[in-house]
Design an enzyme around this catalytic site. Structure first.
Site, PDB file in Angstrom:
ATOM      1  N   GLU A  20       0.856  -1.190   0.000  1.00  0.00           N
ATOM      2  CA  GLU A  20       0.000   0.000   0.000  1.00  0.00           C
ATOM      3  C   GLU A  20       0.890   1.237   0.000  1.00  0.00           C
ATOM      4  O   GLU A  20       1.659   1.421   0.944  1.00  0.00           O
ATOM      5  CB  GLU A  20      -0.894  -0.005   1.249  1.00  0.00           C
ATOM      6  CG  GLU A  20      -1.870  -1.174   1.240  1.00  0.00           C
ATOM      7  CD  GLU A  20      -2.663  -1.312   2.545  1.00  0.00           C
ATOM      8  OE1 GLU A  20      -2.567  -0.435   3.417  1.00  0.00           O
ATOM      9  OE2 GLU A  20      -3.386  -2.307   2.675  1.00  0.00           O
ATOM     10  N   HIS A  37      -7.231   1.805   2.273  1.00  0.00           N
ATOM     11  CA  HIS A  37      -7.165   1.402   3.685  1.00  0.00           C
ATOM     12  C   HIS A  37      -7.884   2.413   4.595  1.00  0.00           C
ATOM     13  O   HIS A  37      -7.284   2.999   5.497  1.00  0.00           O
ATOM     14  CB  HIS A  37      -5.708   1.225   4.122  1.00  0.00           C
ATOM     15  CG  HIS A  37      -5.548   0.268   5.269  1.00  0.00           C
ATOM     16  ND1 HIS A  37      -4.499  -0.594   5.380  1.00  0.00           N
ATOM     17  CD2 HIS A  37      -6.329   0.033   6.367  1.00  0.00           C
ATOM     18  CE1 HIS A  37      -4.623  -1.293   6.486  1.00  0.00           C
ATOM     19  NE2 HIS A  37      -5.725  -0.935   7.101  1.00  0.00           N
TER      20      HIS A  37
HETATM   21  P1  NAD Z   1     -10.118 -10.123  15.850  1.00  0.00           P
HETATM   22  O1  NAD Z   1      -8.814 -10.480  16.458  1.00  0.00           O
HETATM   23  O2  NAD Z   1     -11.266  -9.784  16.741  1.00  0.00           O
HETATM   24  O3  NAD Z   1     -10.595 -11.325  14.881  1.00  0.00           O
HETATM   25  C1  NAD Z   1      -9.753 -11.970  13.990  1.00  0.00           C
HETATM   26  C2  NAD Z   1     -10.190 -13.436  13.909  1.00  0.00           C
HETATM   27  O4  NAD Z   1      -9.420 -14.068  12.867  1.00  0.00           O
HETATM   28  C3  NAD Z   1      -9.927 -14.228  15.203  1.00  0.00           C
HETATM   29  O5  NAD Z   1     -11.134 -14.846  15.637  1.00  0.00           O
HETATM   30  C4  NAD Z   1      -8.858 -15.245  14.792  1.00  0.00           C
HETATM   31  O6  NAD Z   1      -8.981 -16.490  15.470  1.00  0.00           O
HETATM   32  C5  NAD Z   1      -9.165 -15.396  13.307  1.00  0.00           C
HETATM   33  N1  NAD Z   1      -8.070 -15.963  12.524  1.00  0.00           N
HETATM   34  C6  NAD Z   1      -6.736 -15.709  12.587  1.00  0.00           C
HETATM   35  N2  NAD Z   1      -6.076 -16.437  11.665  1.00  0.00           N
HETATM   36  C7  NAD Z   1      -7.010 -17.153  10.992  1.00  0.00           C
HETATM   37  C8  NAD Z   1      -6.969 -18.078   9.926  1.00  0.00           C
HETATM   38  N3  NAD Z   1      -5.817 -18.430   9.349  1.00  0.00           N
HETATM   39  N4  NAD Z   1      -8.137 -18.642   9.509  1.00  0.00           N
HETATM   40  C9  NAD Z   1      -9.316 -18.302  10.083  1.00  0.00           C
HETATM   41  N5  NAD Z   1      -9.427 -17.424  11.094  1.00  0.00           N
HETATM   42  C10 NAD Z   1      -8.287 -16.855  11.542  1.00  0.00           C
HETATM   43  O7  NAD Z   1      -9.812  -8.936  14.832  1.00  0.00           O
HETATM   44  P2  NAD Z   1     -10.833  -7.820  14.260  1.00  0.00           P
HETATM   45  O8  NAD Z   1     -10.813  -6.634  15.132  1.00  0.00           O
HETATM   46  O9  NAD Z   1     -12.130  -8.492  13.944  1.00  0.00           O
HETATM   47  O10 NAD Z   1     -10.063  -7.428  12.907  1.00  0.00           O
HETATM   48  C11 NAD Z   1     -10.106  -8.300  11.790  1.00  0.00           C
HETATM   49  C12 NAD Z   1      -9.115  -7.852  10.723  1.00  0.00           C
HETATM   50  O11 NAD Z   1      -9.475  -6.545  10.252  1.00  0.00           O
HETATM   51  C13 NAD Z   1      -7.650  -7.737  11.188  1.00  0.00           C
HETATM   52  O12 NAD Z   1      -6.798  -8.211  10.176  1.00  0.00           O
HETATM   53  C14 NAD Z   1      -7.454  -6.243  11.370  1.00  0.00           C
HETATM   54  O13 NAD Z   1      -6.098  -5.884  11.228  1.00  0.00           O
HETATM   55  C15 NAD Z   1      -8.310  -5.730  10.221  1.00  0.00           C
HETATM   56  N6  NAD Z   1      -8.722  -4.333  10.356  1.00  0.00           N
HETATM   57  C16 NAD Z   1      -8.687  -3.560   9.231  1.00  0.00           C
HETATM   58  C17 NAD Z   1      -9.069  -2.231   9.307  1.00  0.00           C
HETATM   59  C18 NAD Z   1      -9.073  -1.374   8.070  1.00  0.00           C
HETATM   60  O14 NAD Z   1      -8.810  -0.183   8.173  1.00  0.00           O
HETATM   61  N7  NAD Z   1      -9.374  -1.930   6.920  1.00  0.00           N
HETATM   62  C19 NAD Z   1      -9.458  -1.668  10.539  1.00  0.00           C
HETATM   63  C20 NAD Z   1      -9.541  -2.499  11.654  1.00  0.00           C
HETATM   64  C21 NAD Z   1      -9.153  -3.844  11.555  1.00  0.00           C
END
Ligand code: NAD
Length: 310
Positions: free
Chosen positions: A260, A281
């Site tokens: 990015e 993003h």
């Molecule tokens: P979270 O930790 O609550 O949930 C993530 C889930 O993914 C967990 O339940 C974990 O067990 C699961 N997981 C990890 N590896 C896995 C795999 N290989 N297969 C299946 N499941 C798997 O996180 P969240 O707060 O729900 O965030 C989710 C994602 O969104 C993260 O990657 C975070 O960085 C991203 N995010 C992006 C933005 C954005 O600006 N686009 C903002 C916030 C969060």
């Protein structure tokens, strides 16, 4: 006296609240790596967003450093393991942006199902493509959620209102939370084979890197819609481009990329693809999420600073 350095643009609330509490803050958003290495030895606390890379060399130079605070969610820009091994606390506010990312995901789903961005671009270019790009309804379709954490669960709640059937896969046991939301838990392959829309919400663990590649695209239904608001590295970009060109994937909506901004030629081709919706993003970029993140972070920081002052 505790000294705090802020190296990225953060919500004013963080700066103002800490200053009002009499805490010494130096606000240097955009500071270069070189300058950061020069000044870091003076500080007990560093506050960053995603830009500043808190790598081993920064941590080593930060001889007084006790707390690294990330105003946001992902900790990929911080060497968390190394910091923790040095006894440094790493704090963030992962719960602050859940609703904003979930809303963006639902918006993406509707945009992709009706190719809204493409039709908008064509009309603005002087075309009137009525009848050229029939879309699909989301009602009655199967939404496969990969990663059923905070955001995955919120997306499920919101997608229910659209009348979607929801299946989910996670590496941890999610049966309890899923049954409360009326979501069926399935294995990875079942999700890949049966979803009309696949939305990815995993944290970037080693097992998640390129978890969607050629093999997975081949197993998917023809005309599947792919949504990724998690981390770009989860999808093999080249495989996605191929699946779009082959017609396997009808549309993709992405808030994140492996690089990015896009760097590799296939990434540039992907973002220009007519059936790809791309945003830079922005998942957490709402006033509400930024304020919530700031409030959560300030509370955690004040606790940490109180401990440092003891
Ligand atoms: P979270 O930790 O609550 O949930 C993530 C889930 O993914 C967990 O339940 C974990 O067990 C699961 N997981 C990890 N590896 C896995 C795999 N290989 N297969 C299946 N499941 C798997 O996180 P969240 O707060 O729900 O965030 C989710 C994602 O969104 C993260 O990657 C975070 O960085 C991203 N995010 C992006 C933005 C954005 O600006 N686009 C903002 C916030 C969060």
């Amino acid at each position: 006296m505790v000294k705090v350095l802020v190296t990225d643009h953060v919500d004013d609330y963080i700066i103002n609240t800490l200053r009002n509490k009499g805490i010494h803050i130096d606000y240097m958003p955009g500071i270069s790596k070189e300058d950061l290495l020069k000044v870091i030895p003076e500080y007990d606390v560093i506050i960053v967003r995603g830009r500043t890379k808190v790598t081993k060399d920064v941590i080593d130079r930060g001889t007084k450093l006790r707390v690294i605070a990330r105003a946001g969610v992902g900790l990929d820009n911080i060497d968390v393991e190394y910091a923790k091994a040095r006894g440094i606390e790493v704090i963030n506010a992962p719960e602050g942006s859940t609703q904003s990312v979930a809303e963006l995901t639902i918006g993406f789903m509707i945009m992709a199902a009706r190719l809204i961005a493409l039709q908008d671009r064509l009309v603005k270019g002087g075309d009137w493509p009525k009848g050229k790009y029939p879309g699909i309804e989301l009602f009655g379709k199967t939404l496969g959620i990969i990663g059923f954490g905070r955001i995955g669960q919120r997306v499920a709640e919101l997608a229910k209102a659209l009348g979607m059937r929801i299946i989910a896969y996670d590496v941890v046991d999610i049966r309890n939370r899923a049954s409360k939301l009326g979501v069926d838990v399935v294995d990875f392959e079942t999700l890949i084979r049966n979803s009309d829309v696949i939305s990815i919400h995993v944290s970037l663990t080693p097992s998640a890197r390129h978890m969607i590649g050629d093999r997975e695209f081949q197993m998917m239904k023809n005309g599947v819609i792919i949504i990724n608001t998690s981390r770009g590295e989860v999808i093999d970009t080249r495989a996605l481009l191929k699946a779009l060109n082959d017609g396997k994937v009808a549309a993709a909506a992405l808030d994140v990329l492996e690089n990015e901004p896009p760097k590799e030629p296939w990434e540039v081709e992907l973002v220009k693809h007519p059936r790809v919706i791309i945003t830079p993003h922005i998942g957490a970029e709402t006033k509400e999420a930024q304020r919530r993140i700031a409030e959560i972070l300030v509370n955690k920081l004040l606790d940490q600073i109180a401990k440092l002052n003891q």
